[in-house]
Every structure is written in C-alpha cells, then in structure tokens.
Design an enzyme around this catalytic site. Sequence first.
Site, PDB file in Angstrom:
ATOM      1  CG  ASN A 133      -0.412   0.029   2.475  1.00  0.00           C
ATOM      2  OD1 ASN A 133       0.348   0.565   3.133  1.00  0.00           O
ATOM      3  ND2 ASN A 133      -0.225  -1.793   3.326  1.00  0.00           N
TER       4      ASN A 133
ATOM      5  CG  ASP B 163      -6.824  -6.431  13.656  1.00  0.00           C
ATOM      6  OD1 ASP B 163      -6.255  -5.912  13.808  1.00  0.00           O
ATOM      7  OD2 ASP B 163      -8.041  -6.486  13.503  1.00  0.00           O
ATOM      8  CB  ILE B 164      -0.889  -6.773  14.932  1.00  0.00           C
ATOM      9  CG1 ILE B 164      -0.575  -7.588  13.720  1.00  0.00           C
ATOM     10  CG2 ILE B 164       0.437  -6.828  16.095  1.00  0.00           C
ATOM     11  CD1 ILE B 164       0.839  -7.060  12.748  1.00  0.00           C
TER      12      ILE B 164
ATOM     13  CG  PHE C 127      -2.838   6.127  13.287  1.00  0.00           C
ATOM     14  CD1 PHE C 127      -2.377   5.737  14.153  1.00  0.00           C
ATOM     15  CD2 PHE C 127      -2.555   6.581  12.406  1.00  0.00           C
ATOM     16  CE1 PHE C 127      -1.045   6.639  14.810  1.00  0.00           C
ATOM     17  CE2 PHE C 127      -1.722   8.094  12.695  1.00  0.00           C
ATOM     18  CZ  PHE C 127      -1.243   8.108  13.905  1.00  0.00           C
TER      19      PHE C 127
ATOM     20  CE  LYS D  15     -10.799   0.205  10.832  1.00  0.00           C
ATOM     21  NZ  LYS D  15     -10.316   0.758   9.879  1.00  0.00           N
TER      22      LYS D  15
ATOM     23  CE  LYS E 277      -8.968  -3.294  13.764  1.00  0.00           C
ATOM     24  NZ  LYS E 277      -7.976  -3.387  12.971  1.00  0.00           N
TER      25      LYS E 277
HETATM   26  O1  PMT Z   1       3.308   5.981   6.305  1.00  0.00           O
HETATM   27  P1  PMT Z   1       2.615   7.372   6.252  1.00  0.00           P
HETATM   28  O2  PMT Z   1       2.306   7.830   4.570  1.00  0.00           O
HETATM   29  O3  PMT Z   1       2.720   8.304   6.521  1.00  0.00           O
HETATM   30  O4  PMT Z   1       0.704   7.569   6.598  1.00  0.00           O
HETATM   31  C1  PMT Z   1       0.424   7.053   6.994  1.00  0.00           C
HETATM   32  C2  PMT Z   1      -1.019   6.394   7.821  1.00  0.00           C
HETATM   33  C3  PMT Z   1      -2.201   6.671   6.573  1.00  0.00           C
HETATM   34  C4  PMT Z   1      -0.264   5.178   6.861  1.00  0.00           C
HETATM   35  C5  PMT Z   1      -1.644   6.223   9.045  1.00  0.00           C
HETATM   36  O5  PMT Z   1      -2.213   7.647   9.483  1.00  0.00           O
HETATM   37  C6  PMT Z   1      -2.757   4.928   9.442  1.00  0.00           C
HETATM   38  O6  PMT Z   1      -3.693   5.394   8.718  1.00  0.00           O
HETATM   39  N1  PMT Z   1      -1.974   3.709   9.364  1.00  0.00           N
HETATM   40  C7  PMT Z   1      -3.458   3.687   9.827  1.00  0.00           C
HETATM   41  C8  PMT Z   1      -3.641   2.546   8.313  1.00  0.00           C
HETATM   42  C9  PMT Z   1      -4.678   1.336   8.576  1.00  0.00           C
HETATM   43  O7  PMT Z   1      -3.963   0.241   8.108  1.00  0.00           O
HETATM   44  O8  PMT Z   1      -5.560   1.572   9.198  1.00  0.00           O
HETATM   45  P2  PMT Z   1      -6.571  -0.121   8.916  1.00  0.00           P
HETATM   46  O9  PMT Z   1      -7.911   1.223   9.721  1.00  0.00           O
HETATM   47  O10 PMT Z   1      -6.854  -0.533   7.907  1.00  0.00           O
HETATM   48  O11 PMT Z   1      -6.331  -0.188  10.298  1.00  0.00           O
HETATM   49  C10 PMT Z   1      -6.889  -0.132  11.804  1.00  0.00           C
HETATM   50  C11 PMT Z   1      -5.827   0.296  12.634  1.00  0.00           C
HETATM   51  O12 PMT Z   1      -5.307  -1.822  12.837  1.00  0.00           O
HETATM   52  C12 PMT Z   1      -3.958   0.181  12.389  1.00  0.00           C
HETATM   53  O13 PMT Z   1      -3.647   0.604  13.468  1.00  0.00           O
HETATM   54  C13 PMT Z   1      -3.427  -1.205  12.118  1.00  0.00           C
HETATM   55  O14 PMT Z   1      -2.204  -0.563  12.040  1.00  0.00           O
HETATM   56  C14 PMT Z   1      -3.615  -2.161  12.728  1.00  0.00           C
HETATM   57  N2  PMT Z   1      -3.906  -3.217  12.196  1.00  0.00           N
HETATM   58  C15 PMT Z   1      -4.796  -3.281  10.415  1.00  0.00           C
HETATM   59  C16 PMT Z   1      -4.571  -4.790   9.819  1.00  0.00           C
HETATM   60  C17 PMT Z   1      -3.899  -5.650  10.645  1.00  0.00           C
HETATM   61  N3  PMT Z   1      -3.651  -6.987   9.471  1.00  0.00           N
HETATM   62  N4  PMT Z   1      -3.246  -5.131  11.291  1.00  0.00           N
HETATM   63  C18 PMT Z   1      -3.788  -4.789  12.666  1.00  0.00           C
HETATM   64  O15 PMT Z   1      -3.046  -4.242  13.465  1.00  0.00           O
END
Ligand code: PMT
Length: 409
Positions: free
Chosen positions: A211, A307-308, A325, A339, A343
Amino acid sequence: MRSSFAGKNIVVGVTGSIAAFKVAGWVSTLAKEEAQVSVIMTRSAREFIAPLTFAALSGNPVHGEMFDPVRAERMDHIALGRDADLVLVAPATADTIARLAGGLADDLLTTTVLAARAPVVVCPAMNSRMYLHPATQDNIGRLKKFGYQVLTPAAGMMACREEGPGRLPEWEDVQEILLRAVTEQDLVGERVLITAGPTREHLDPARFLSNRSSGKMGYALARTAFRRGAEVHLVSGPVALPCPAGVRRVSIQTAREMHAAVSQLADAASVIVKAAAVADFRPAVEEREKVKKDRAGLSLELSRNPDILHELGQTKKEGQILVGFAAESSNLEAEGRKKLATKNLDLIAVNNICSDSTGFECDTNQILLIDREREVLLPMTGKEQTADMIWDRVVELRRQRQEMSGGGR
Ligand code: PMT
C-alpha cells in the site's frame, strides 16, 4: 511552525579541533531556528577558526576570556552558565573532556559548564587512539556520572589520515539529542512501541501486494516520543526513512513478520501505537518461481493476515495504553468509533486517505482523535506536530489513570 529551539539560550563551547568548522554550520542552523546562541571559544579553538566566523553566524559576540574588562559587570563566567537552557560542548577535545571530568574551572568554558544547571551535551572529536585511551574513556565515564550526555563519535577517516572512532557526528543525529534536551520530558518512564510503514505480501520473487504508506506518520511519532523522554521501539515495514536517533528499530517486510516482532515487544511496552498500514490479506501461495505472463489470466487467492491490533486489544496489560490508527475514505467518525470499541483501544487516530494533504505519503495530516471521553478534530498541520498532539493526549490519559489509581504506572 516554530522550531523547538526558538527562544532557547544555547551556549556552544568550541574547543581546539579541526571539527570546529563543522560546528560553525550547527551554530548557523540553531541561529536560523531562532535560538539565542552564545559561543565560547577556547584559546586553541581560535587557532583553528576565527571568532568572527562564529560571531557572524550566531549574530552575537564570541566569548573567550574569563574576565573581560569591557563586560566585567556581566560576570560572564557565571552568567552564561546560569542563563543557559542547554550547553553544547562541540567539538570536545581529549584535553577539555579531562578538564571537565576533573571539575576544573580555569577558563571560561569549564567555568560556564560548572555553573550551568541546564542539560550539558558533549560531542567528543579527536584522533581515535586518543579517544580509545583508557584515560579518555574514564573521563567520559565521569562526565556521564555528572549527568552530561556524551555522544559516541562517528568512525571513519580523520584529518590526521587515520581511521577509527573520533569523528564529530552528523548534525541530523546531534539535532535529535539537542531537541530532547530542550523538550519537556513528559514521556519519561514510558516504554513506547510504535509500528510504521506498509507491509509487503509476496506473490513471487518479483512481486508483492502493498500500500501507499511512506512511514512518515509512524516515524514522526517515534522521533517526538524520543524527544519527550520515552524509550522507543519502532517496528517498521520497508520505507525510505533513516532510523530516528535514539530509537531502536526492527525492520520487517510482511504482516506475519510484524505480528511476530510486535508480539515479542508488546509485553514490556507501556504504550503501543499502531500507525502501520498492515495488509489484511496475503497471496494464499507465494510462488517460488516468477509467475509467467503467457498464462491466459491470473486469479489470486488471498488468505487473511492476523489482525495484530485486535490481538493486542485482547491481551492488553494493566496500565498499558493502546492507540490505533484508522485509514478511512468515508464515515470517519463511525468507522473510528467502531474500531475503538471492537479492538478494545484507548485512543484512535482516524485519517482521511482521500485527500492529498492527509493520510498516505504527504508531510501533513489532519486527525480525528477519539477516545472514550472525547472526540477532537486536530488542526491540519505537519505530521510531527500531529504526533505531538497525539502524545499530549496519551500524557493526559496516563495522568487521569494515575489520579484514579492514586499513584504509580
Ligand atoms: O505512512 P504514511 O505515508 O505517513 O501514512 C500514514 C498512515 C495513513 C499509514 C497512518 O496515518 C494510518 O492511518 N495508519 C493505519 C493504516 C491502516 O492500516 O488502517 P486500518 O484502518 O486498515 O487499520 C486499523 C488499525 O489496525 C491500524 O492501527 C493498523 O495498524 C491495525 N491493523 C490493521 C490490519 C492488521 N492486519 N493488523 C493491524 O494491526
């Protein structure tokens, strides 16, 4: 945005080394960032570089002698140290280090350091044999006991044509140490674990699913946490950013590698921030050979990654603060709240990924910060300032918890 150095009284003690030229650049940068820089030069420093250089770059007269008849009433030998927010001794020769270790006060620089109650940062620069000599190492040990921060010199070819440790470090590394020294230490005692960047899910030896995450948001969180006094571990996907000074980085590629690294570090962490963009799916099969294009078509079967963050929410330790995030393209508030609850998070930073100035890749961000008590739309600003505002909320949450439990972490 105003630099953290702005308005700070910074005393720079320059001693007799060819590396004094490099420090002239540092003084120029500090002055441009609106620090009040007072330069003290020892006699031997003045053999290497003219005081006029430092006077021009700092915008202030350079101090040399302990008792200046023209400015006698200012009592410079005490005033400079007393009024300093930070004292930087750079380059610091073996002789100056020895005299500081012995508590001598026989020139303006040593007297100023003794009189100072501000943080003292010492940057040794000398021939590597002198640096490695047990006398110098003992003296450095004494300075550390006094609470001075002594930087490890860089290794490489030196002016004396010998190779080894003894070179003045680069400004990028020194700057972080100085910023930490002038920043309020409100994260001291916190062991922070941050994830940053994308993951790569390999399809074959040439291709992967990934991504747009650049790591900028997560690295800004790591830099600012270190500056505010935290011990910082950073688990990072592949990004083009250097490891921030003072931060311990573990580099990973896949979601499963991130899962393993985070699981190992999570128990010891008091705050966990998951800024990484983790791939939810990976190719069910990773081909050993490159997939050939002569196939009529290709459909890809995907498997779920762990999903960590969800797992961290289930295994959260007492007192641990868990920050997630969310990268969203619509319904930011509803998705963020969902979330936060599912979570088991303490705080969530929701960003809009459909704008050029928020979310992925850009240097700015605008976060909707939600916890169980409040919801705040932070201003659109640089990612470092955004990171600081997230830490401000973490500090508040910690304080509230301590008040509720009547003390300790
Ligand atoms: O790196 P940059 O270019 O500066 O951009 C920043 C960012 C947009 C990446 C950052 O600000 C951000 O939003 N990060 C979270 C991206 C994301 O994966 O969002 P999500 O809504 O899909 O996931 C929710 C949360 O679960 C996140 O904290 C993610 O780290 C966590 N996750 C998601 C999937 C997974 N399999 N395991 C996880 O731990």
